[in-house]
Design a protein around this motif. Structure first.
Motif, short mmCIF file in Angstrom:
data_model
loop_
_atom_site.label_atom_id
_atom_site.label_comp_id
_atom_site.label_asym_id
_atom_site.label_seq_id
_atom_site.Cartn_x
_atom_site.Cartn_y
_atom_site.Cartn_z
N PRO A 158 0.67 5.53 -11.52
CA PRO A 158 0.92 4.56 -10.44
C PRO A 158 -0.08 3.40 -10.40
O PRO A 158 0.32 2.26 -10.16
CB PRO A 158 0.82 5.41 -9.18
N ALA A 159 -1.36 3.69 -10.65
CA ALA A 159 -2.36 2.62 -10.58
C ALA A 159 -2.14 1.61 -11.70
O ALA A 159 -2.29 0.39 -11.50
CB ALA A 159 -3.77 3.21 -10.67
N THR A 160 -1.79 2.10 -12.90
CA THR A 160 -1.50 1.19 -14.01
C THR A 160 -0.25 0.37 -13.70
O THR A 160 -0.21 -0.84 -13.93
CB THR A 160 -1.29 1.98 -15.31
N ALA A 161 0.76 1.04 -13.16
CA ALA A 161 2.02 0.36 -12.84
C ALA A 161 1.81 -0.73 -11.79
O ALA A 161 2.45 -1.79 -11.86
CB ALA A 161 3.05 1.37 -12.35
N LYS A 162 0.92 -0.50 -10.85
CA LYS A 162 0.68 -1.51 -9.81
C LYS A 162 0.16 -2.80 -10.42
O LYS A 162 0.57 -3.90 -10.02
CB LYS A 162 -0.32 -0.98 -8.78
N TYR A 163 -0.74 -2.67 -11.40
CA TYR A 163 -1.26 -3.88 -12.00
C TYR A 163 -0.22 -4.55 -12.90
O TYR A 163 -0.01 -5.76 -12.83
CB TYR A 163 -2.54 -3.62 -12.82
N THR A 164 0.44 -3.76 -13.76
CA THR A 164 1.41 -4.37 -14.67
C THR A 164 2.56 -5.00 -13.90
O THR A 164 3.03 -6.10 -14.26
CB THR A 164 1.94 -3.32 -15.67
N ASP A 165 3.03 -4.34 -12.85
CA ASP A 165 4.09 -4.92 -12.01
C ASP A 165 3.61 -6.22 -11.35
O ASP A 165 4.36 -7.20 -11.26
CB ASP A 165 4.52 -3.93 -10.94
N PHE A 166 2.36 -6.21 -10.89
CA PHE A 166 1.78 -7.39 -10.25
C PHE A 166 1.70 -8.55 -11.24
O PHE A 166 2.07 -9.69 -10.92
CB PHE A 166 0.38 -7.04 -9.72
N GLN A 270 -6.88 -10.18 -6.16
CA GLN A 270 -5.97 -9.04 -6.17
C GLN A 270 -6.04 -8.29 -7.49
O GLN A 270 -6.03 -7.05 -7.52
CB GLN A 270 -4.54 -9.52 -5.91
N LEU A 274 -7.03 -4.33 -8.15
CA LEU A 274 -6.14 -3.42 -8.88
C LEU A 274 -6.84 -2.82 -10.09
O LEU A 274 -6.57 -1.66 -10.46
CB LEU A 274 -4.88 -4.18 -9.32
N GLN A 277 -8.85 0.04 -8.83
CA GLN A 277 -7.97 1.17 -8.57
C GLN A 277 -7.57 1.87 -9.87
O GLN A 277 -7.42 3.10 -9.91
CB GLN A 277 -6.72 0.69 -7.82
#
Length: 603
Positions: A158-166, A270, A274, A277
């Motif tokens: 999830p933490a990786t996905a938050k950055y890549t999605d961002f 931001q 991330l 995180q």
């Protein structure tokens, strides 16, 4: 007496260095100059220098992210990696997750390259993309060598996905703030290239920073298991790549408006959060020694934080503030003073009195320090002899305070003026956030005590209260007042190093014994030395030469906090935090309150 609100803004100078011998915890670290003295600043500049307007947006964003970069360095993952104790499975997981990061970077570069209409920028972005692709190939080779199938075994967390999605949302103009911008025409869409670089640059700069920091800490160390990883990010090639990315961001931002530059700064910030995180999400097998509050059990443990005030929490010494109030509110020589009020010296007499007191103090203080250093040098920490020797400084400080009282320079100060001055007092960057974070943490059983030589505890209380910091126990001297006007007398509670350490010991003696107590003392001067050594963790802020000289003379070691943490992590058995113990003869030096925050509380 006129209120400070009715005066032209009361302003305080940063103490004149001529009278700031050895950064001692002195009571006279200022000089009463002529009339221009009164036109200096009550809210002086912060310790950090103002950012030059000519600095590009990339550099400005990095400078403003100093707190986040410190927090990233102090994450358990980075500390374990730097100490060489990181479990190899955790590192493998990290590398696999980093592949997802790099793939998102490639997509971000492709999107930015399409958006920009600047040929030089296109070339730069293309080169950046090629470098990332090469790094991806190296990662794939490492994963293949380890027998890891990225698709089957390492799904994105999830933490990786938050950055890549961002990042990908930014590149497509769908992230909050960017989608509100006008991007209708091809020209307007060129802004997306700058926004995308704004979301990518902080990670490049952060890795370059961490690589350099860890390389310095590990200099001379042999057979470190993650030496190649550290060296790769500290290498000139990666440093140049990070700088190239910053130059690209600056180039793409040249035509942006102030509002659009604000968007980039928000994206940058931001991305930094991330990234932290991401580090925090790495699954550690072993326990980390930091933050100190990690795995804290309030039912069984207590953390007691002690801090000095003047020049530890503040930028200006409180004695300078009280002197400024006295001078700026002093009656002129031809001015009749109201009857039934405490008689005050005229302005001219008051300036002369402060000048004489300051000169005598600084001369005698230097003589006192030199005399204490004439004793035999200790090979290892000799706390007992240090206590006996430092009594000379305690006697000196008490004599100096007596001279202040006898001189009458504090007579007639208005309590409300003092409180207002305290409300305007600027604390050092990060100090307020640190104390607020402790107070607001309901899962932390912590007490905070401030031990200070300050003549007026009301000044301290008002300065903390104005910053939204309540609930601190203040241990300081107090001015005596008669109908809100100072009599010039001081209720002497904490005047000297001996008084401080006695107050420290008394506070701990009054703590209930049903909980294990971990003590942290934060100070900046010789007056704090005994308490720093008594605490389980003694942290020195600033660069007081007299503190260093005195400590070194009596066998005290000064270790930068981060390398000290790495050394502790290597020795950490994983049972509890008992490896931090008082009277070890080791003090830790910190560069900022943010570093202390990261060490004690984490991000």
């Amino acid at each position: 007496m006129r209120s400070l609100l009715l005066l032209s803004p009361l302003r305080l100078p940063i103490p004149n260095p001529v009278f700031n011998f050895f950064h001692s915890k002195s009571i006279f670290r200022f000089y009463c100059r002529p009339s221009h003295y009164l036109r200096s600043a009550i809210t002086p500049p912060t310790m950090a220098s103002p950012i030059d307007e000519s600095v590009g947006v990339a550099r400005r964003c990095w400078i403003n992210s100093k707190k986040e970069s410190t927090f990233a360095l102090y994450t358990p993952f980075v500390v374990c990696l730097a100490s060489g104790t990181l479990n190899i499975d955790t590192f493998r997981h990290y590398i696999a997750q980093d592949v997802h990061f790099l793939k998102a970077f490639v997509q971000g570069c492709e999107a930015a390259e399409v958006c920009t209409d600047d040929d030089d920028a296109k070339v730069g972005i293309s080169e950046l993309r090629k470098n990332i692709v090469n790094e991806l190939k190296m990662h794939d080779a490492v994963l293949e060598k380890w027998g890891i199938d990225l698709v089957k075994e390492c799904t994105i967390n999830p933490a990786t996905a938050k950055y890549t999605d961002f990042l990908l949302a930014t590149a497509s103009g769908k992230v909050e703030g960017v989608k509100a911008a006008k991007l209708a025409t091809p020209f307007e869409k060129t802004k997306l290239a700058a926004y995308t670089l704004g979301a990518m640059t902080p990670c490049m700069r952060l890795y370059a920073y961490i690589g350099k920091e860890l390389q310095v800490c590990l200099e001379g160390e042999k057979n470190h298991p993650y030496e190649k990883w550290i060296d790769s990010y500290a290498a000139e090639g990666f440093q140049a790549s990070a700088l190239q990315t910053e130059d690209l961001l600056d180039k793409l931002s040249v035509t942006l408006t102030g509002e659009e530059l604000d968007i980039i700064e928000k994206l940058y910030h931001q991305a930094m959060k991330l990234e932290i995180q991401f580090f925090l999400a790495q699954p550690l097998v072993q326990k980390a020694i930091i933050p100190l509050s990690k795995d804290h059990n309030p039912a069984e443990q207590r953390i007691t934080i002690f801090s000095d005030f003047d020049l530890t929490c503040t930028i200006v010494d409180s004695s300078a503030i009280l002197a400024e109030i006295a001078i700026i509110t002093a009656p002129k020589s031809d001015q009749n003073q109201p009857e039934n009020q405490i008689s005050r010296m005229s302005l001219a007499d008051l300036k002369n009195a402060w000048g004489d007191l300051s000169k005598q103090y600084t001369e005698e203080y230097e003589q006192c320090i030199e005399k204490m250093l004439l004793t035999e040098k200790a090979e290892k920490c000799d706390y007992g002899r240090l206590c006996r020797t430092i009594e000379q400084l305690s006697d000196f400080e008490k004599r100096a305070n007596s001279r202040v009282v006898e001189s009458g320079v504090l007579k007639g100060l208005n309590l409300e003026d003092i409180k207002r001055a305290g409300q305007q007092l600027i604390l050092q960057d990060g100090c307020t956030d640190f104390f607020q974070s402790i107070i607001r943490n309901e899962n932390l059983n912590a007490d905070i005590h401030v031990l200070s030589y300050c003549w007026c505890g009301d000044l301290i209380r008002s300065s903390f209260s104005s910053g939204g910091i309540d609930g601190l126990d203040i241990h300081a001297n107090e001015l005596m007042f008669q109908e809100s006007l100072s009599t010039g007398e001081i209720v002497k509670k904490v005047e000297s190093p001996i008084d401080k350490v006695q107050a420290f010991s008394k506070i701990l003696a009054n703590c209930r014994n049903d909980k294990k107590n971990l003590t942290v003392y934060i100070g900046d001067s010789v007056g704090d030395l005994l308490c720093l050594l008594e605490a389980d963790v003694g942290i020195v802020l600033g660069s007081s030469s007299s503190l260093r000289r005195m400590g070194n003379h009596f066998g005290v070691s000064f270790v930068p906090l981060f390398p000290g943490v790495l050394q502790k992590q290597k020795m950490y058995a994983g049972s509890d935090s008992s490896s931090w113990t008082g009277l070890s003869g080791v003090l830790y030096t910190a560069s900022s309150w943010d570093e202390i925050h990261a060490f004690v509380l984490g991000s």
